[in-house]
Design a protein around this motif. Structure first.
Motif, mmCIF file in Angstrom:
data_model
loop_
_atom_site.group_PDB
_atom_site.id
_atom_site.type_symbol
_atom_site.label_atom_id
_atom_site.label_comp_id
_atom_site.label_asym_id
_atom_site.label_seq_id
_atom_site.Cartn_x
_atom_site.Cartn_y
_atom_site.Cartn_z
ATOM 1 N N CYS A 272 0.863 -1.182 0.000
ATOM 2 C CA CYS A 272 0.000 0.000 0.000
ATOM 3 C C CYS A 272 0.894 1.225 0.000
ATOM 4 O O CYS A 272 1.903 1.277 0.714
ATOM 5 C CB CYS A 272 -0.914 0.005 1.222
ATOM 6 S SG CYS A 272 -1.935 1.489 1.372
ATOM 7 N N TYR A 306 -5.283 -1.353 7.966
ATOM 8 C CA TYR A 306 -5.139 -0.040 7.328
ATOM 9 C C TYR A 306 -4.581 -0.150 5.911
ATOM 10 O O TYR A 306 -4.928 0.638 5.043
ATOM 11 C CB TYR A 306 -4.214 0.859 8.160
ATOM 12 C CG TYR A 306 -4.925 1.743 9.142
ATOM 13 C CD1 TYR A 306 -6.025 1.285 9.855
ATOM 14 C CD2 TYR A 306 -4.507 3.043 9.377
ATOM 15 C CE1 TYR A 306 -6.669 2.085 10.771
ATOM 16 C CE2 TYR A 306 -5.148 3.865 10.286
ATOM 17 C CZ TYR A 306 -6.231 3.382 10.978
ATOM 18 O OH TYR A 306 -6.877 4.200 11.873
ATOM 19 N N TYR A 307 -3.702 -1.116 5.686
ATOM 20 C CA TYR A 307 -3.003 -1.202 4.409
ATOM 21 C C TYR A 307 -3.457 -2.396 3.576
ATOM 22 O O TYR A 307 -2.789 -2.776 2.620
ATOM 23 C CB TYR A 307 -1.491 -1.283 4.663
ATOM 24 C CG TYR A 307 -1.008 -0.190 5.592
ATOM 25 C CD1 TYR A 307 -0.897 1.126 5.160
ATOM 26 C CD2 TYR A 307 -0.688 -0.463 6.928
ATOM 27 C CE1 TYR A 307 -0.480 2.127 6.023
ATOM 28 C CE2 TYR A 307 -0.264 0.536 7.789
ATOM 29 C CZ TYR A 307 -0.165 1.830 7.331
ATOM 30 O OH TYR A 307 0.242 2.832 8.182
ATOM 31 N N LEU A 311 -9.345 -1.042 2.115
ATOM 32 C CA LEU A 311 -9.175 0.001 3.130
ATOM 33 C C LEU A 311 -10.403 0.109 4.043
ATOM 34 O O LEU A 311 -10.828 1.196 4.417
ATOM 35 C CB LEU A 311 -8.898 1.358 2.464
ATOM 36 C CG LEU A 311 -7.675 1.411 1.541
ATOM 37 C CD1 LEU A 311 -7.544 2.811 0.948
ATOM 38 C CD2 LEU A 311 -6.408 1.042 2.296
ATOM 39 N N ILE A 314 -9.638 1.826 7.616
ATOM 40 C CA ILE A 314 -9.533 3.277 7.668
ATOM 41 C C ILE A 314 -10.899 3.922 7.459
ATOM 42 O O ILE A 314 -11.193 4.981 8.030
ATOM 43 C CB ILE A 314 -8.500 3.789 6.629
ATOM 44 C CG1 ILE A 314 -8.148 5.256 6.879
ATOM 45 C CG2 ILE A 314 -9.010 3.606 5.217
ATOM 46 C CD1 ILE A 314 -7.401 5.497 8.147
ATOM 47 N N GLN A 315 -11.757 3.300 6.668
ATOM 48 C CA GLN A 315 -13.119 3.816 6.506
ATOM 49 C C GLN A 315 -13.899 3.715 7.811
ATOM 50 O O GLN A 315 -14.619 4.653 8.199
ATOM 51 C CB GLN A 315 -13.849 3.045 5.402
ATOM 52 C CG GLN A 315 -13.266 3.243 4.016
ATOM 53 C CD GLN A 315 -14.059 2.490 2.961
ATOM 54 O OE1 GLN A 315 -15.255 2.716 2.781
ATOM 55 N NE2 GLN A 315 -13.393 1.580 2.264
ATOM 56 N N THR A 348 -7.498 10.373 5.760
ATOM 57 C CA THR A 348 -6.832 9.162 5.276
ATOM 58 C C THR A 348 -5.318 9.298 5.357
ATOM 59 O O THR A 348 -4.625 8.442 5.913
ATOM 60 C CB THR A 348 -7.257 8.859 3.829
ATOM 61 O OG1 THR A 348 -8.679 8.732 3.771
ATOM 62 C CG2 THR A 348 -6.617 7.578 3.346
ATOM 63 N N MET A 352 -3.126 7.056 7.997
ATOM 64 C CA MET A 352 -2.335 5.993 7.380
ATOM 65 C C MET A 352 -0.841 6.312 7.388
ATOM 66 O O MET A 352 -0.013 5.402 7.473
ATOM 67 C CB MET A 352 -2.818 5.737 5.954
ATOM 68 C CG MET A 352 -4.241 5.210 5.879
ATOM 69 S SD MET A 352 -4.770 4.818 4.201
ATOM 70 C CE MET A 352 -3.855 3.309 3.906
#
Length: 536
Positions: A272, A306-307, A311, A314-315, A348, A352
């Motif tokens: 990512c 996260y990666y 995703l 993270i959402q 984001t 991240m």
């Protein structure tokens, strides 16, 4: 002594122009005054060797003077005349010397394709130091050295305290973790930051448990699609830092090794783009192998999912973040909701990259110190503090009359508007706890499942910092060694209903025979092992 043929050919390739005759050893002293004259009057000097004739000037902050340029000669080049007068404009000399070597674009910015060109630390055999104390040559994260300096005696005392903790690390984490957390919040000494990060994340133990693993991953061929993307991303990572400024330099080579090794280590996740700046920050502090295992801990323990593809993590954290914003800063929440600015649009990169591309570098290091100790709640807190600073007052909102203005403010945070001591103090005092984050997480997971279906990743796998990692390690070690499971009840992993249920079943098993009891105990332990390690 003249330049070697390799040096001349390298200059030809980077400049895309006819070669310049190499000076002799006797004429070295005569060429230096000419270079100074060109520095004082750039118009007299040779035309720029970059692809664009009108190259941009080196970016500096408004109202700030250019730092001093130190010239250090290689042993094969005669020393400059000590009685000569320095150039009137250090920056003009830097640009002139850059033009001579064909590296102007890498000092003043990026090329047309966004790539770094040449080397920022070596020009025609001269090593030019124009970095701040963190190694940055320019850009938004360049520091003028205005931070308050700690007295030498205080710095030494702090280092001695950390060294004492290193010698008895497990005892400190187990019995005096609040003191460890307090010292992380004060800031880890620069000289010991690499060691501290490895101990806080438990990556050092992971490295010691896997001798030779990194070399094995590095030798593996890897998947072509990931390697191609990684190679294209290398020049985008901190192009103004001396470690990564040179195309193909040792910094970019080590970064490639780490990112490629991770794709082999976790082929299901692959690569990512947000992993690259995280790995680059680690490389600024430690060798490649240590940085790799530290990256593994971040991806698997601190920020799992996260990666990964999609995703989802993270959402989900974006929804949690927005819900927490409503509690901590209703004014900012209403403003973002009014213009329908979804959290994923601005947070984001914050989350991240762990703010490594957002904050001034002194703030980045302080945030990472706390992050490694206390976990993802620090990332949430920093994001909430930034929104409160930018959108938490009426006079600030008057300047942001629409979605475009708001997004510009959130994506381009001025480094001059962030003070390290103020930011850290607000992050420490913000009432956002691990329990609150987990409660919001359960709410958002339920909403997600109702509207979008089942999640691909497991939100419960996240560990909140050093203490949680230590407890997880202790439980796993106890179970794998066949020890007692009694400690699970006091840690919240064994509910009273479970204990009552199995208490009766054990009595019954004792009556029926010892063999059945042993079989039941073994099955129970394996079940707990699967649950703790998240493999069931």
């Amino acid at each position: 002594m003249g330049d070697s043929p390799d040096t001349v050919s390298q200059t030809q390739r980077s400049a895309d122009s006819a070669p310049t005759p190499a000076p002799s050893a006797a004429g070295a002293d005569e060429e230096e005054p000419q270079l100074l004259k060109q520095a004082q009057n750039p118009q007299v000097g040779p035309p720029p060797l970059s692809p664009k004739p009108d190259a941009p000037t080196t970016p500096t902050r408004a109202g700030q003077s250019s730092p001093t340029v130190l010239l250090v000669h290689e042993p094969t080049i005669p020393l400059l005349n000590p009685n000569r007068k320095p150039a009137l404009d250090n920056l003009s000399y830097l640009e002139s010397a850059s033009m001579m070597s064909g590296t102007f674009e890498s000092l003043s910015g990026l090329g047309e394709d966004g790539s770094s060109v040449g080397s920022d630390s070596e020009i025609n055999g001269l090593t030019i130091k124009r970095t701040d104390k963190y190694g940055f040559l320019g850009g938004n994260q360049y520091s003028e050295g205005g931070d308050k300096d700690v007295r030498v005696e205080v710095a030494r005392q702090r280092e001695m305290k950390w060294l004492d903790m290193f010698c008895h690390w497990d005892k400190w984490v187990k019995h005096r973790f609040m003191k460890v957390k307090l010292r992380c919040r004060k800031g880890i000494p620069s000289s010991l930051r690499a060691k501290a990060w490895q101990l806080l994340s438990n990556s050092q133990e992971l490295l010691e448990a896997n001798p030779g693993k990194f070399d094995e991953l590095e030798r593996a061929p890897g998947e072509a699609k990931w390697l191609d993307i990684i190679e294209k991303d290398l020049h985008r990572q901190f192009p103004f830092h001396e470690m990564f400024a040179a195309r193909g330099g040792h910094g970019q080579q080590d970064l490639y090794r780490i990112l490629k090794a991770y794709t082999v280590y976790r082929p299901d996740e692959g690569y990512c783009q947000a992993q690259a700046p995280v790995a680059a920050v680690l490389l600024m502090h430690m060798p490649a192998e240590q940085a790799f295992w530290c990256l593994v801990q971040i991806c698997e323990k601190y920020l799992p999912g996260y990666y990964s593809a999609g995703l989802e993590a993270i959402q989900l954290d974006g929804e949690i973040f927005f819900s927490l914003l409503r509690r901590t800063c209703p004014m900012a929440y209403r403003h973002l909701k009014k213009f329908k600015i979804d959290p994923i649009l601005y947070m984001t990169e914050w989350f991240m990259c762990i703010f490594s591309r957002t904050l001034p570098w002194s703030c980045v290091l302080r945030v990472w110190d706390m992050f490694f100790c206390e976990g993802v709640k620090i990332v949430f807190r920093v994001g909430l503090v930034l929104l409160r600073q930018m959108l938490g007052a009426v006079d600030k909102l008057r300047e942001l009359q629409g979605m475009y203005e708001t997004m510009e403010r959130l994506r381009n945070i001025s480094p001059d508007s962030i003070r390290e001591d103020v930011l850290v103090q607000e992050v420490i005092t913000l009432p956002v706890t691990e329990a609150l984050i987990e409660r919001e997480c359960s709410i958002q997971v339920r909403k997600w499942r109702e509207s979008r279906g089942e999640l691909m990743h497991q939100p419960g796998r996240r560990l909140h910092g050093t203490r949680a990692i230590f407890e997880h390690k202790r439980r796993a070690a106890s179970i794998s060694s066949g020890g007692s499971l009694s400690f699970l009840g006091s840690s919240g992993f064994c509910t009273p209903s479970f204990q009552d249920k199995h208490k009766g079943s054990r009595k019954e098993m004792e009556v029926n025979g010892t063999k059945d009891l042993q079989k039941q105990s073994k099955t129970t332990k394996m079940g707990w092992l699967c649950m703790v390690l998240n493999i069931g």
